[in-house]
Design an enzyme around this catalytic site. Sequence first.
Site, mmCIF file in Angstrom:
data_model
loop_
_atom_site.group_PDB
_atom_site.id
_atom_site.type_symbol
_atom_site.label_atom_id
_atom_site.label_comp_id
_atom_site.label_asym_id
_atom_site.label_seq_id
_atom_site.Cartn_x
_atom_site.Cartn_y
_atom_site.Cartn_z
ATOM 1 N N SER A 218 -31.478 25.340 43.395
ATOM 2 C CA SER A 218 -31.207 24.349 42.346
ATOM 3 C C SER A 218 -29.989 24.742 41.534
ATOM 4 O O SER A 218 -29.742 25.916 41.297
ATOM 5 C CB SER A 218 -32.403 24.217 41.400
ATOM 6 O OG SER A 218 -32.061 23.353 40.341
ATOM 7 N N LYS B 225 -39.546 24.482 44.481
ATOM 8 C CA LYS B 225 -38.357 23.669 44.196
ATOM 9 C C LYS B 225 -38.759 22.204 43.950
ATOM 10 O O LYS B 225 -38.209 21.537 43.071
ATOM 11 C CB LYS B 225 -37.359 23.763 45.356
ATOM 12 C CG LYS B 225 -36.173 22.786 45.290
ATOM 13 C CD LYS B 225 -35.290 23.061 44.086
ATOM 14 C CE LYS B 225 -33.993 22.322 43.974
ATOM 15 N NZ LYS B 225 -33.769 21.051 44.529
ATOM 16 N N HIS C 118 -40.136 21.990 40.551
ATOM 17 C CA HIS C 118 -38.989 22.097 39.633
ATOM 18 C C HIS C 118 -38.388 20.704 39.422
ATOM 19 O O HIS C 118 -38.135 20.279 38.295
ATOM 20 C CB HIS C 118 -37.943 23.056 40.205
ATOM 21 C CG HIS C 118 -36.578 22.927 39.596
ATOM 22 N ND1 HIS C 118 -35.738 21.872 39.895
ATOM 23 C CD2 HIS C 118 -35.915 23.686 38.692
ATOM 24 C CE1 HIS C 118 -34.620 21.988 39.194
ATOM 25 N NE2 HIS C 118 -34.700 23.085 38.470
ATOM 26 N N ASN C 119 -38.164 19.994 40.507
ATOM 27 C CA ASN C 119 -37.558 18.667 40.392
ATOM 28 C C ASN C 119 -38.485 17.696 39.672
ATOM 29 O O ASN C 119 -38.022 16.855 38.902
ATOM 30 C CB ASN C 119 -37.204 18.125 41.779
ATOM 31 C CG ASN C 119 -35.979 18.800 42.351
ATOM 32 O OD1 ASN C 119 -35.673 19.941 42.012
ATOM 33 N ND2 ASN C 119 -35.272 18.119 43.224
ATOM 34 N N GLU D 70 -38.177 18.301 36.145
ATOM 35 C CA GLU D 70 -36.863 17.752 35.748
ATOM 36 C C GLU D 70 -36.981 16.240 35.458
ATOM 37 O O GLU D 70 -36.426 15.751 34.469
ATOM 38 C CB GLU D 70 -35.884 18.024 36.888
ATOM 39 C CG GLU D 70 -34.487 17.501 36.699
ATOM 40 C CD GLU D 70 -33.648 17.723 37.980
ATOM 41 O OE1 GLU D 70 -33.667 18.842 38.526
ATOM 42 O OE2 GLU D 70 -32.999 16.776 38.425
HETATM 43 P P1 NDP Z 1 -25.287 16.646 52.826
HETATM 44 O O1 NDP Z 1 -26.729 16.570 52.494
HETATM 45 O O2 NDP Z 1 -24.435 15.465 52.565
HETATM 46 O O3 NDP Z 1 -25.164 17.053 54.385
HETATM 47 C C1 NDP Z 1 -23.918 17.120 55.015
HETATM 48 C C2 NDP Z 1 -23.843 18.329 55.898
HETATM 49 O O4 NDP Z 1 -24.892 18.303 56.890
HETATM 50 C C3 NDP Z 1 -22.526 18.368 56.670
HETATM 51 O O5 NDP Z 1 -22.136 19.701 56.805
HETATM 52 C C4 NDP Z 1 -22.916 17.747 58.002
HETATM 53 O O6 NDP Z 1 -22.058 18.074 59.043
HETATM 54 C C5 NDP Z 1 -24.268 18.381 58.194
HETATM 55 N N1 NDP Z 1 -25.079 17.654 59.156
HETATM 56 C C6 NDP Z 1 -25.665 16.450 58.988
HETATM 57 N N2 NDP Z 1 -26.342 16.096 60.099
HETATM 58 C C7 NDP Z 1 -26.151 17.096 60.993
HETATM 59 C C8 NDP Z 1 -26.592 17.309 62.325
HETATM 60 N N3 NDP Z 1 -27.368 16.418 62.954
HETATM 61 N N4 NDP Z 1 -26.223 18.455 62.944
HETATM 62 C C9 NDP Z 1 -25.446 19.356 62.309
HETATM 63 N N5 NDP Z 1 -24.990 19.211 61.045
HETATM 64 C C10 NDP Z 1 -25.358 18.094 60.401
HETATM 65 O O7 NDP Z 1 -24.614 17.938 52.134
HETATM 66 P P2 NDP Z 1 -24.838 18.594 50.689
HETATM 67 O O8 NDP Z 1 -23.888 19.724 50.652
HETATM 68 O O9 NDP Z 1 -24.830 17.613 49.601
HETATM 69 O O10 NDP Z 1 -26.333 19.160 50.758
HETATM 70 C C11 NDP Z 1 -26.740 20.098 51.741
HETATM 71 C C12 NDP Z 1 -28.218 20.344 51.563
HETATM 72 O O11 NDP Z 1 -28.431 20.904 50.279
HETATM 73 C C13 NDP Z 1 -29.074 19.078 51.628
HETATM 74 O O12 NDP Z 1 -30.296 19.382 52.234
HETATM 75 C C14 NDP Z 1 -29.299 18.730 50.193
HETATM 76 O O13 NDP Z 1 -30.466 17.981 49.992
HETATM 77 C C15 NDP Z 1 -29.384 20.117 49.576
HETATM 78 N N6 NDP Z 1 -29.067 20.202 48.157
HETATM 79 C C16 NDP Z 1 -28.071 19.467 47.628
HETATM 80 C C17 NDP Z 1 -27.774 19.545 46.273
HETATM 81 C C18 NDP Z 1 -26.635 18.778 45.713
HETATM 82 O O14 NDP Z 1 -26.453 18.829 44.480
HETATM 83 N N7 NDP Z 1 -25.870 18.074 46.521
HETATM 84 C C19 NDP Z 1 -28.537 20.422 45.377
HETATM 85 C C20 NDP Z 1 -29.503 21.217 46.046
HETATM 86 C C21 NDP Z 1 -29.764 21.084 47.388
HETATM 87 P P3 NDP Z 1 -20.821 17.104 59.428
HETATM 88 O O15 NDP Z 1 -19.689 17.467 58.499
HETATM 89 O O16 NDP Z 1 -20.531 17.405 60.843
HETATM 90 O O17 NDP Z 1 -21.306 15.690 59.223
#
Ligand code: NDP
Length: 476
Positions: A128, A182, A185-186, A189
């Site tokens: 988080s 987690k 936590h949400n 929140e």
């Molecule tokens: P996203 O959730 O938008 O995911 C995008 C990433 O996942 C890219 O690197 C993408 O690769 C990859 N991806 C998606 N599908 C596949 C697949 N089938 N095979 C391989 N790679 C894949 O990214 P975020 O950075 O926002 O979040 C990452 C994780 O962290 C998520 O689970 C999210 O819920 C969690 N999270 C996010 C927070 C936030 O504030 N954003 C906070 C805390 C946790 P490509 O570039 O090739 O598409």
Amino acid sequence: QTAEIGVIGMAVMGSNLARNMAHKGFRVAIYNRTSSRTDEVIAEHGSEGIFLPFHDLADFVASLERPRRIVMMVKAGRGTDAVIEKITPLLQPGDVLVDGGNAYFGDTRRREAAIRPTGIHYVGTGISGGEVGALEGPSIMPGGSKESYDAIGPVLEKISAQVDGEPCCAWMGTDGAGHFVKMVHNGIEYADMQFIGEAHALLRAASLTNAEAADVFESWNHGDLNSYLVEITSQVLRARDPRDPATDLLDVIRDEAGMKGTGTWTVQTALELGGDVSTISEAVFARSVSSAVLLRKVGQQALEGPEHTITVADRQAFIDDVRDALWSAKVVAYAQGLDEIRTAAAEYHWEIDMGQVASIWRNGCIIRARLLQRIKDEYAAGDLTTLLEAPSVRAELARCQQAWRRVVARAVEAGVPVPGFSSALGYYDQVRAPRLNAALTQGLRDLFGAHTYRRIDDEGSWHVNWSGDGREVRAD
Ligand code: NDP
């Protein structure tokens, strides 16, 4: 050159986490399905530390020291399953695969059980703090085997937020424990934000401007309510509309709250476990109602009620009452959330230390708050059935509860919706009540469905022959 740790997924969270690791001196292998993204990260941030970029997953895996430590930061759900499917044949027993995404804890339990026979450690980890947290130090909640924590813990503890030298990262328990914590936590929140919204609505109803309310939140942030969410509330309240500096930004934002589902999971799970997270469910429902545009349109036209204004003789006294209500409601949300964790820990055989949960939420995460230090200390002093019984908490609640009642009463009289404040108070009064209306519920259930009842003066289950001779019979 070998890498000490690898990160898969170079979107905002993964790239920031990898940079955080590199800043802390780790040699970090990075990989992204779309390889141009890996190149972009190196072009923009390659000079910040030692990165080993890979376009091929097998090369990425081969670059890692054994036991391999890999953090997946990919789209939760199918993205996670896709990566697991591709990477597990490349790994060996003892390697540690961390899922840092926002997975549902049930999915983590399923994945961990499927991977365990291979000898690979699967570590569902809650992270988080959003993108800034990932870069500068998030709160980290890992689950999985104890052995896996020996391998991955030192890295995660180093990149996490800190409080007085203590990391905001600790092993939560096996399989889904980290993602469960987690999730809660949400949920907290959600409740916290609902309470803040209600406090703001009450201040507005008492004729404070957004700027005046911002001052109030700022002053609260210097006291017991000190928290990240209260701090950024004053920032949002003060913001001007970038399109029209004469207008408050808040007044041009549609009052329709969105959500991504973790609050709903917290409530669904509590229902399944038989717990009460009414403050969190009120917050989830409040977001749903806010977005029910047609319902609200009809309601505004059809339903009578007061004018949503509160006339106060002593403005400061009212503000102080709202502060006390906010603090009390917040404590109830924590009590309910921690209770859900405790119940789940018993159900799933997790060894979750509640003081440690409070401890790792003290910094890095969205709900970071001064209150968490108090919660940590109270659990360190002894186990608690409920946070509400902790000596310093119950004393403060005793001081606040009359103000809390006044605030709810004023809100109800004025027609200002306060589902969070009133539900928190309802919970407080339920758990302190010497006798609840559940006796009547049991009587009714026995009459219409022979569901039986238990007596205060005898053991066993009993049933009255309501439609017959009216005699009581033992039913077990
Ligand atoms: P996203 O959730 O938008 O995911 C995008 C990433 O996942 C890219 O690197 C993408 O690769 C990859 N991806 C998606 N599908 C596949 C697949 N089938 N095979 C391989 N790679 C894949 O990214 P975020 O950075 O926002 O979040 C990452 C994780 O962290 C998520 O689970 C999210 O819920 C969690 N999270 C996010 C927070 C936030 O504030 N954003 C906070 C805390 C946790 P490509 O570039 O090739 O598409």
